[in-house]
Design a protein around this motif. Structure first.
Motif, PDB file in Angstrom:
ATOM      1  N   ALA A  94       0.836  -1.206   0.000  1.00 29.26           N
ATOM      2  CA  ALA A  94       0.000   0.000   0.000  1.00 29.26           C
ATOM      3  C   ALA A  94       0.868   1.253   0.000  1.00 29.26           C
ATOM      4  O   ALA A  94       0.568   2.238  -0.692  1.00 29.26           O
ATOM      5  CB  ALA A  94      -0.921  -0.013   1.216  1.00 29.26           C
ATOM      6  N   ALA A  95       1.954   1.240   0.781  1.00 30.17           N
ATOM      7  CA  ALA A  95       2.842   2.408   0.817  1.00 30.17           C
ATOM      8  C   ALA A  95       3.500   2.622  -0.537  1.00 30.17           C
ATOM      9  O   ALA A  95       3.638   3.762  -1.006  1.00 30.17           O
ATOM     10  CB  ALA A  95       3.895   2.213   1.907  1.00 30.17           C
ATOM     11  N   MET A 101       1.304   6.909  -6.653  1.00 32.73           N
ATOM     12  CA  MET A 101       0.204   7.816  -6.978  1.00 32.73           C
ATOM     13  C   MET A 101       0.578   9.264  -6.659  1.00 32.73           C
ATOM     14  O   MET A 101       0.167  10.189  -7.363  1.00 32.73           O
ATOM     15  CB  MET A 101      -1.046   7.408  -6.210  1.00 32.73           C
ATOM     16  CG  MET A 101      -1.577   6.026  -6.621  1.00 32.73           C
ATOM     17  SD  MET A 101      -2.967   5.473  -5.631  1.00 32.73           S
ATOM     18  CE  MET A 101      -4.216   6.633  -6.150  1.00 32.73           C
ATOM     19  N   GLU A 102       1.342   9.472  -5.570  1.00 33.10           N
ATOM     20  CA  GLU A 102       1.765  10.839  -5.245  1.00 33.10           C
ATOM     21  C   GLU A 102       2.710  11.379  -6.308  1.00 33.10           C
ATOM     22  O   GLU A 102       2.687  12.566  -6.642  1.00 33.10           O
ATOM     23  CB  GLU A 102       2.448  10.859  -3.870  1.00 33.10           C
ATOM     24  CG  GLU A 102       1.474  10.679  -2.713  1.00 33.10           C
ATOM     25  CD  GLU A 102       2.180  10.663  -1.376  1.00 33.10           C
ATOM     26  OE1 GLU A 102       3.430  10.709  -1.386  1.00 33.10           O
ATOM     27  OE2 GLU A 102       1.497  10.605  -0.336  1.00 33.10           O
ATOM     28  N   ASP A 153      -4.711  12.690  -5.994  1.00 38.17           N
ATOM     29  CA  ASP A 153      -5.112  12.940  -4.603  1.00 38.17           C
ATOM     30  C   ASP A 153      -5.396  11.596  -3.941  1.00 38.17           C
ATOM     31  O   ASP A 153      -6.302  10.869  -4.326  1.00 38.17           O
ATOM     32  CB  ASP A 153      -6.349  13.836  -4.568  1.00 38.17           C
ATOM     33  CG  ASP A 153      -6.678  14.260  -3.150  1.00 38.17           C
ATOM     34  OD1 ASP A 153      -5.816  14.045  -2.263  1.00 38.17           O
ATOM     35  OD2 ASP A 153      -7.775  14.797  -2.921  1.00 38.17           O
ATOM     36  N   VAL A 154      -4.616  11.316  -2.934  1.00 36.17           N
ATOM     37  CA  VAL A 154      -4.740  10.025  -2.279  1.00 36.17           C
ATOM     38  C   VAL A 154      -5.197  10.238  -0.854  1.00 36.17           C
ATOM     39  O   VAL A 154      -4.681  11.104  -0.137  1.00 36.17           O
ATOM     40  CB  VAL A 154      -3.396   9.286  -2.286  1.00 36.17           C
ATOM     41  CG1 VAL A 154      -3.545   7.894  -1.682  1.00 36.17           C
ATOM     42  CG2 VAL A 154      -2.854   9.203  -3.700  1.00 36.17           C
ATOM     43  N   LYS A 155      -6.224   9.478  -0.449  1.00 33.44           N
ATOM     44  CA  LYS A 155      -6.662   9.549   0.937  1.00 33.44           C
ATOM     45  C   LYS A 155      -5.620   8.871   1.837  1.00 33.44           C
ATOM     46  O   LYS A 155      -5.086   7.826   1.494  1.00 33.44           O
ATOM     47  CB  LYS A 155      -8.016   8.847   1.102  1.00 33.44           C
ATOM     48  CG  LYS A 155      -9.149   9.582   0.431  1.00 33.44           C
ATOM     49  CD  LYS A 155     -10.468   8.878   0.735  1.00 33.44           C
ATOM     50  CE  LYS A 155     -11.622   9.621   0.092  1.00 33.44           C
ATOM     51  NZ  LYS A 155     -12.915   8.952   0.387  1.00 33.44           N
ATOM     52  N   LYS A 156      -5.410   9.526   2.972  1.00 29.41           N
ATOM     53  CA  LYS A 156      -4.433   8.972   3.899  1.00 29.41           C
ATOM     54  C   LYS A 156      -4.969   7.705   4.516  1.00 29.41           C
ATOM     55  O   LYS A 156      -6.080   7.691   5.029  1.00 29.41           O
ATOM     56  CB  LYS A 156      -4.105   9.991   4.993  1.00 29.41           C
ATOM     57  CG  LYS A 156      -3.363  11.198   4.466  1.00 29.41           C
ATOM     58  CD  LYS A 156      -2.956  12.117   5.610  1.00 29.41           C
ATOM     59  CE  LYS A 156      -2.179  13.306   5.073  1.00 29.41           C
ATOM     60  NZ  LYS A 156      -1.761  14.211   6.161  1.00 29.41           N
TER      61      LYS A 156
END
Length: 669
Positions: free
Chosen positions: A389-390, A396-397, A402-405
């Motif tokens: 996931a990280a 994506m960053e 825009d990625v939800k935390k």
């Protein structure tokens, strides 16, 4: 690593200095006083101790000299042959053997004279035996003068020898004198070898060190060798032969192609073939020096053919020999010579190690695993979900999305907190530890359990089971009750009626008075304090006379006592000595005591005995004092300084300061 440190060998004194040191030490460390009235056993032990100590001192110093010098059979053959070349091993062994013999003879002398001293029957005989023993030991040491002098010269020369390690990586320079060996040594290492334009400037071995591929290499500069038979070579040349014969190294044979050294190329080639046996089984490089004066191309074909024959086995040369030109003056080709020599020696050392039995014993322990595929199934690497996931979020960053935390796990939170604490420590801020914040991290089945008190277990029992929850309230109630009781006692100070009857009270009062009387008597009889305080007034004469009459003292004796007291209390007038003595004598005669003239003197008069001292009269007290002095005389003598105490009767001993002293020499004994 240096195998031998010859600089630690102790200094070898001359025979006379040896004797002076030993006898002075015996004088300082052993008793110095003896008297004829001593018991014979004490006299024997006195002289036995001196003979034993002198023998022990000789044995100790001779043993140190013998043990410090190296034994030729126990050291490396290079050093053994070098000592033979420089000092003659036969002479060396003979000198050490003579010292060893002297040590054994001194031990035997000591045993013989100690056996005789045990039967010495007088002070004179014991002293003469001691004198004979020490004299024979000193005479024996005087005979060892030449051996001690020779060993001292050997010690001084050994201390100046360079520290050569026979087992390390070594490059050795050899050739005719004045071909440039020392100049090349100074260029290659930090050594400062003397360089002069004449032959045999270098008369001994010199050692320098250089670095190559992170290793330290030992470079040895040898004296020049001339081409003549081995028997005709001198000590300087034999040092080079010894080093070439015993040290495993890469040999650099320097050839002066300019022939300015005074020897032709043919003579230098002939020297190579005469000592060729010393180069076998060693890496060899022929260095053509002084190419700044004559280039290799300028060498005549005949001479060049001779140089090439050094590396041609068919013409008597040694196969594998490399020929490298060099100039020590302009430093041209020095690095190439160094690289060639070091590489040749490294390859040769590695090859020897691989052929040794040690490698064969250890090689089977090494195993390189090369797994073979067991099937055609593809096994992808396993990545933890959090890491995946990280990684996805990071991608994506980077794309700008825009990625939800994502929600952080407790482990991730802990890692972040530790990083934050590290930053605070780096800034000099000490973070405050909160127990409740730490308890929030507990991973329990029920969150209400996080802040429960952890039970304390001792001997398998919970301490909380034995604690009264109302203990604090009960303690406070007891304190209030105690305060009220104290307040009541303060307000009602009257004493309660006693439970004792009249007889018991009278007995209690009598006991109390008796205790007080004993206490007062103890204070009066205490000898550490004055009998009467300074402020107390003494008895008057009337009070004392009445007390004495009550005790039954007669009037005549009472008058004498009062007169004696009055005479002591008032100041005495100066009277003649004859009258004083006559009065004292008359008084003593009246009391029935006869005194001689010495006892009648006022200054040395013994005081009359006081009741309680245990004497019947003055004569008995005088006799007791005299006996006390007689018996104390023996005890006082035992406190005198004895023979075991350190005493130097003469600061200039005769054995050190007697004899001829003329012409600037010291001829002692």
């Amino acid at each position: 690593m240096v195998l031998y440190n010859f600089k630690k060998i102790t200094v070898v004194p001359t025979s006379r200095d040896f004797i002076d040191v030993v006898l002075s030490k015996t004088q300082r460390k052993t008793p110095t006083e003896i008297h004829k009235q001593y018991a014979i056993g004490r006299i024997r032990s006195f002289y036995i101790r001196k003979v034993k100590y002198t023998s022990f001192s000789y044995h100790e110093k001779l043993s140190q000299i013998i043990n410090d010098f190296p034994l030729l059979d126990d050291i490396h053959p290079f050093y053994a042959d070098l000592i033979n070349v420089l000092y003659d091993k036969d002479h060396y062994k003979l000198a050490l053997g003579q010292l060893n013999t002297a040590r054994n003879l001194i031990d035997n002398l000591s045993k013989d004279y100690l056996r005789l001293l045990k039967y010495g029957d007088s002070l004179y005989r014991c002293k003469q035996l001691k004198r004979a023993a020490l004299g024979r030991m000193c005479t024996l040491m005087l005979k060892q003068g030449p051996s001690l002098q020779y060993l001292e010269q050997v010690r001084q020369h050994l201390a100046r020898l360079p520290s050569i390690d026979p087992n390390t990586r070594t490059i050795m320079l050899t050739g005719y004198p004045n071909v440039g060996k020392s100049s090349f040594m100074n260029r290659l290492t930090r050594a400062n070898v003397d360089v002069q334009p004449y032959a045999f400037t270098t008369k001994s071995l010199f050692v320098g060190h250089t670095d190559y591929k992170y290793d330290v290499w030992q470079v040895i500069d040898t004296p020049g060798i001339l081409d003549h038979p081995l028997d005709e070579r001198n000590t300087i040349e034999m040092q080079s032969i010894t080093a070439l014969a015993h040290l495993h190294s890469c040999v650099l044979f320097l050839v002066d192609i300019s022939e300015r050294c005074g020897y032709t190329i043919k003579q230098q080639v002939d020297l190579f073939f005469s000592i060729k046996a010393l180069f076998l089984n060693k890496p060899l490089v022929v260095v053509l020096n002084k190419i700044d004066v004559r280039k290799p191309e300028e060498v005549p074909e005949e001479d060049w053919s001779l140089i090439q024959s050094l590396a041609d086995p068919a013409r008597g040369g040694i196969g594998g020999t490399q020929i490298v030109p060099m100039s020590a003056l302009t430093e041209e080709g020095i690095s190439k010579v160094k690289d060639t020599a070091c590489n040749l020696l490294s390859e040769e050392r590695i090859e020897k190690k691989l052929k040794s039995n040690k490698v064969e014993k250890e090689i089977h322990r090494l195993h390189l695993a090369t797994p073979a595929p067991r099937d055609k199934k593809v096994r992808a690497p396993i990545i933890p979900p959090a890491v995946a996931a990280a990684m996805k979020r990071a991608e994506m960053e980077e794309d700008g999305e825009d990625v939800k935390k994502t929600k952080l796990t407790p482990a991730m939170m802990e890692v972040l907190e530790e990083a934050e604490h590290d930053e605070q420590y780096a800034k000099g801020i000490i973070p405050i530890f909160d127990v409740n914040a730490w308890k929030k991290k507990y991973m329990l089945r029920d969150d209400d359990w996080k802040f429960d008190i952890i039970p304390e277990i001792i001997d398998g029992k919970n301490i909380a089971d034995f604690i009264d929850p109302d203990i604090l309230a009960k303690l406070e109630e007891l304190e209030m009750e105690e305060e009220a009781f104290l307040e009541e006692l303060k307000n009602n100070p009257q004493q309660e009626d006693s439970d004792l009857d009249s007889e018991e009270e009278a007995l209690y009062e009598e006991i109390d008075n008796k205790k007080h009387e004993l206490k007062v008597n103890h204070l009066i009889n205490d000898s550490s304090k004055p009998k009467l305080p300074r402020t107390a007034k003494g008895f008057t004469a009337d009070q004392m006379s009445s007390n004495l009459r009550r005790m039954g003292v007669e009037q005549e004796e009472l008058d004498d006592i009062l007169e004696d007291v009055r005479s002591k209390s008032r100041s005495k007038s100066r009277q003649g000595r004859k009258r004083d003595r006559s009065e004292e004598r008359s008084t003593s005669v009246e009391r029935g005591i006869s005194q001689n003239r010495s006892q009648s003197r006022s200054r040395s008069r013994t005081v009359a005995p006081v009741p309680g001292e245990g004497f019947h009269d003055l004569a008995q007290k005088v006799l007791a004092e005299k006996l006390q002095k007689v018996h104390a005389r023996k005890r006082n003598k035992q406190g005198y300084k004895g023979e075991g105490d350190h005493h130097i009767p003469n600061l200039m001993p005769k054995h050190l300061f007697s004899g001829k002293r003329s012409g600037g020499t010291n001829e002692r004994r």
